[in-house]
Design a protein around this motif. Sequence first.
Motif, PDB file in Angstrom:
ATOM      1  N   ALA A 165       0.829  -1.194   0.000  1.00  9.82           N
ATOM      2  CA  ALA A 165       0.000   0.000   0.000  1.00  9.82           C
ATOM      3  C   ALA A 165       0.863   1.243   0.000  1.00  9.82           C
ATOM      4  O   ALA A 165       1.939   1.270   0.608  1.00  9.82           O
ATOM      5  CB  ALA A 165      -0.898   0.006   1.236  1.00  9.82           C
ATOM      6  N   SER A 168       0.267   6.762   3.372  1.00 10.14           N
ATOM      7  CA  SER A 168      -0.922   7.583   3.539  1.00 10.14           C
ATOM      8  C   SER A 168      -0.563   9.061   3.524  1.00 10.14           C
ATOM      9  O   SER A 168       0.495   9.469   4.004  1.00 10.14           O
ATOM     10  CB  SER A 168      -1.619   7.251   4.868  1.00 10.14           C
ATOM     11  OG  SER A 168      -2.021   5.906   4.878  1.00 10.14           O
ATOM     12  N   HIS A 200     -11.693  10.291   3.521  1.00  3.26           N
ATOM     13  CA  HIS A 200     -10.731   9.194   3.432  1.00  3.26           C
ATOM     14  C   HIS A 200     -10.040   9.152   2.070  1.00  3.26           C
ATOM     15  O   HIS A 200      -8.859   8.760   1.988  1.00  3.26           O
ATOM     16  CB  HIS A 200     -11.430   7.861   3.722  1.00  3.26           C
ATOM     17  CG  HIS A 200     -11.706   7.649   5.179  1.00  3.26           C
ATOM     18  ND1 HIS A 200     -10.705   7.394   6.100  1.00  3.26           N
ATOM     19  CD2 HIS A 200     -12.864   7.664   5.888  1.00  3.26           C
ATOM     20  CE1 HIS A 200     -11.233   7.249   7.308  1.00  3.26           C
ATOM     21  NE2 HIS A 200     -12.539   7.416   7.202  1.00  3.26           N
ATOM     22  N   GLU A 204      -6.019   9.280   1.901  1.00  5.96           N
ATOM     23  CA  GLU A 204      -5.244   8.183   1.332  1.00  5.96           C
ATOM     24  C   GLU A 204      -4.756   8.478  -0.080  1.00  5.96           C
ATOM     25  O   GLU A 204      -4.326   7.577  -0.788  1.00  5.96           O
ATOM     26  CB  GLU A 204      -6.087   6.899   1.322  1.00  5.96           C
ATOM     27  CG  GLU A 204      -6.611   6.490   2.682  1.00  5.96           C
ATOM     28  CD  GLU A 204      -5.510   6.279   3.709  1.00  5.96           C
ATOM     29  OE1 GLU A 204      -4.357   6.009   3.303  1.00  5.96           O
ATOM     30  OE2 GLU A 204      -5.782   6.385   4.922  1.00  5.96           O
ATOM     31  N   SER A 207      -6.137   6.336  -3.132  1.00  5.52           N
ATOM     32  CA  SER A 207      -5.936   4.889  -3.223  1.00  5.52           C
ATOM     33  C   SER A 207      -7.185   4.154  -2.757  1.00  5.52           C
ATOM     34  O   SER A 207      -7.532   4.177  -1.575  1.00  5.52           O
ATOM     35  CB  SER A 207      -4.740   4.460  -2.360  1.00  5.52           C
ATOM     36  OG  SER A 207      -4.702   3.049  -2.234  1.00  5.52           O
ATOM     37  N   THR A 209      -7.596   0.980  -2.562  1.00  7.12           N
ATOM     38  CA  THR A 209      -7.230  -0.130  -1.679  1.00  7.12           C
ATOM     39  C   THR A 209      -7.117   0.339  -0.236  1.00  7.12           C
ATOM     40  O   THR A 209      -7.638  -0.290   0.694  1.00  7.12           O
ATOM     41  CB  THR A 209      -5.897  -0.755  -2.131  1.00  7.12           C
ATOM     42  OG1 THR A 209      -6.045  -1.282  -3.449  1.00  7.12           O
ATOM     43  CG2 THR A 209      -5.479  -1.874  -1.189  1.00  7.12           C
ATOM     44  N   ARG A 210      -6.451   1.475  -0.028  1.00  8.87           N
ATOM     45  CA  ARG A 210      -6.268   1.998   1.321  1.00  8.87           C
ATOM     46  C   ARG A 210      -7.589   2.481   1.915  1.00  8.87           C
ATOM     47  O   ARG A 210      -7.858   2.295   3.099  1.00  8.87           O
ATOM     48  CB  ARG A 210      -5.246   3.148   1.307  1.00  8.87           C
ATOM     49  CG  ARG A 210      -3.837   2.710   0.973  1.00  8.87           C
ATOM     50  CD  ARG A 210      -3.201   1.994   2.134  1.00  8.87           C
ATOM     51  NE  ARG A 210      -3.021   2.883   3.277  1.00  8.87           N
ATOM     52  CZ  ARG A 210      -2.712   2.467   4.502  1.00  8.87           C
ATOM     53  NH1 ARG A 210      -2.580   1.179   4.740  1.00  8.87           N
ATOM     54  NH2 ARG A 210      -2.533   3.327   5.494  1.00  8.87           N
ATOM     55  N   GLU A 213      -9.522  -0.431   3.121  1.00 14.76           N
ATOM     56  CA  GLU A 213      -8.994  -0.919   4.400  1.00 14.76           C
ATOM     57  C   GLU A 213      -9.431  -0.022   5.554  1.00 14.76           C
ATOM     58  O   GLU A 213      -9.814  -0.503   6.624  1.00 14.76           O
ATOM     59  CB  GLU A 213      -7.465  -0.987   4.335  1.00 14.76           C
ATOM     60  CG  GLU A 213      -6.948  -2.058   3.375  1.00 14.76           C
ATOM     61  CD  GLU A 213      -5.442  -1.997   3.207  1.00 14.76           C
ATOM     62  OE1 GLU A 213      -4.816  -1.056   3.750  1.00 14.76           O
ATOM     63  OE2 GLU A 213      -4.884  -2.880   2.533  1.00 14.76           O
ATOM     64  N   ARG A 214      -9.369   1.274   5.337  1.00  9.62           N
ATOM     65  CA  ARG A 214      -9.726   2.235   6.384  1.00  9.62           C
ATOM     66  C   ARG A 214     -11.197   2.148   6.765  1.00  9.62           C
ATOM     67  O   ARG A 214     -11.567   2.252   7.931  1.00  9.62           O
ATOM     68  CB  ARG A 214      -9.406   3.657   5.926  1.00  9.62           C
ATOM     69  CG  ARG A 214      -7.924   3.989   5.864  1.00  9.62           C
ATOM     70  CD  ARG A 214      -7.362   4.242   7.232  1.00  9.62           C
ATOM     71  NE  ARG A 214      -5.975   4.676   7.167  1.00  9.62           N
ATOM     72  CZ  ARG A 214      -5.237   4.945   8.237  1.00  9.62           C
ATOM     73  NH1 ARG A 214      -5.768   4.807   9.438  1.00  9.62           N
ATOM     74  NH2 ARG A 214      -3.983   5.331   8.098  1.00  9.62           N
ATOM     75  N   ARG A 219     -13.654  -3.970  -1.578  1.00 13.57           N
ATOM     76  CA  ARG A 219     -13.418  -2.913  -2.555  1.00 13.57           C
ATOM     77  C   ARG A 219     -14.534  -2.755  -3.583  1.00 13.57           C
ATOM     78  O   ARG A 219     -14.863  -1.632  -3.967  1.00 13.57           O
ATOM     79  CB  ARG A 219     -12.078  -3.151  -3.267  1.00 13.57           C
ATOM     80  CG  ARG A 219     -11.629  -1.954  -4.072  1.00 13.57           C
ATOM     81  CD  ARG A 219     -10.163  -1.976  -4.371  1.00 13.57           C
ATOM     82  NE  ARG A 219      -9.749  -3.225  -4.969  1.00 13.57           N
ATOM     83  CZ  ARG A 219      -8.492  -3.451  -5.367  1.00 13.57           C
ATOM     84  NH1 ARG A 219      -7.579  -2.522  -5.196  1.00 13.57           N
ATOM     85  NH2 ARG A 219      -8.155  -4.602  -5.905  1.00 13.57           N
TER      86      ARG A 219
END
Length: 240
Positions: A165, A168, A200, A204, A207, A209-210, A213-214, A219
């Motif tokens: 990843a 951030s 967010h 990020e 991203s 993907t990030r 996750e957050r 996804r």
Amino acid sequence: MANILVVDDEMGIRELLSEILGDEGHVVTTAENAQQARDVRAQGTPDLVLLDIWMPDTDGVTLLKEWQRDGLLTMPVIMMSGHATIDTAVEATRIGALNFLEKPIALQKLLKAVQQGLTRTPETIRPTSAYPARPAPVVAYEEPIIATAAANGAYAPGLASGHTAPVSQPAAETPLSGLSFDMPLREARDAFERAYFEHHLVREGGSMTRVAERTGLERTHLYRKLKQLGVEPSKVSRKG
């Protein structure tokens, strides 16, 4: 980064695969039928092809045979289908297909197959200029799946193993503009969720993907939610 050709007559699948693979850093070209796939192949050799079997003009297995006959099957090809039999999958593999994915395709299986395909190709990755830019169609998703219109089943969660990843970006404050306790609950909830995801995305650096996750979302659920809220990740991240 690799150049990937996605051949599928269903616009929703082309769009979703483009988003997923694009988020992984690949350059994606799409074709909605065999003729368009022939045209793209004539312009250059992609690093990988995701080829649907059942298409209205020429089916994927026939196209695979053409490429094999004409000496154009010089790239790994992964076949996709929601209705193919085992015999069809075996035939495609015998002709030269590297792998076969059954729809609905689980995200983890998709990314793993793509990674395996790219590591097996002996050719170096070509520059992105080998492909003409094509506008991606915009569609609204009712269900978070990669499937044919007649297929049923949940889109399985999962991320590619070993995915690194990006670092951030510093957290940014996102105001809840227009949010009022006098608003109807649905409107207030949409306003909050819009601000929440924009926060967010900025944090990020865009991203997906990030952000997934957050926020604790799978996804493809995240893609669908952002479309429903009218949030465009690329524009939001640039604001940050």
